[in-house]
Scaffold this motif. Sequence first.
Motif: not given
Length: 125
Positions: A55-57, A73-78
């Motif tokens: 889902v994060h992908w 940028f918010g999804q990268l660490p997630r």
Amino acid sequence: MPINTTLPTTLKPYFKNELKLYTLEYNNGNLQAAWHHLERAHIIGQQYPVAHTLVHWKMLQFGFKIKNSKEVFGQLPRLIFGGVKSFVGKVPVGNPGGANVPPLKPFPISEEIKAIFVKAGITTA
């Protein structure tokens, strides 16, 4: 502390349906509805590393598609840490997963999604 691996078979149809609805809405240009289904898929799958990471992908891809740098940028660490947190059973239950919310903040789960967990025989917290 539970160690989760794969999405239970009883939960898979609900998770897959949210991803299917996401794709349908996205392809029809209904971006807000598409995102809503990604958030629902996130809540349903967040306790399971593969589903959570998937889902994060998809959220990262969505961010690129709509040219939203905050989401990207918010999804990268997630994307990097979400699956690990799932694996060790330390997810913020109910968190919808987008960059518009704090990544470690739990949220109330809607009655509709609670009903999905009940039907699937899953305990959420």
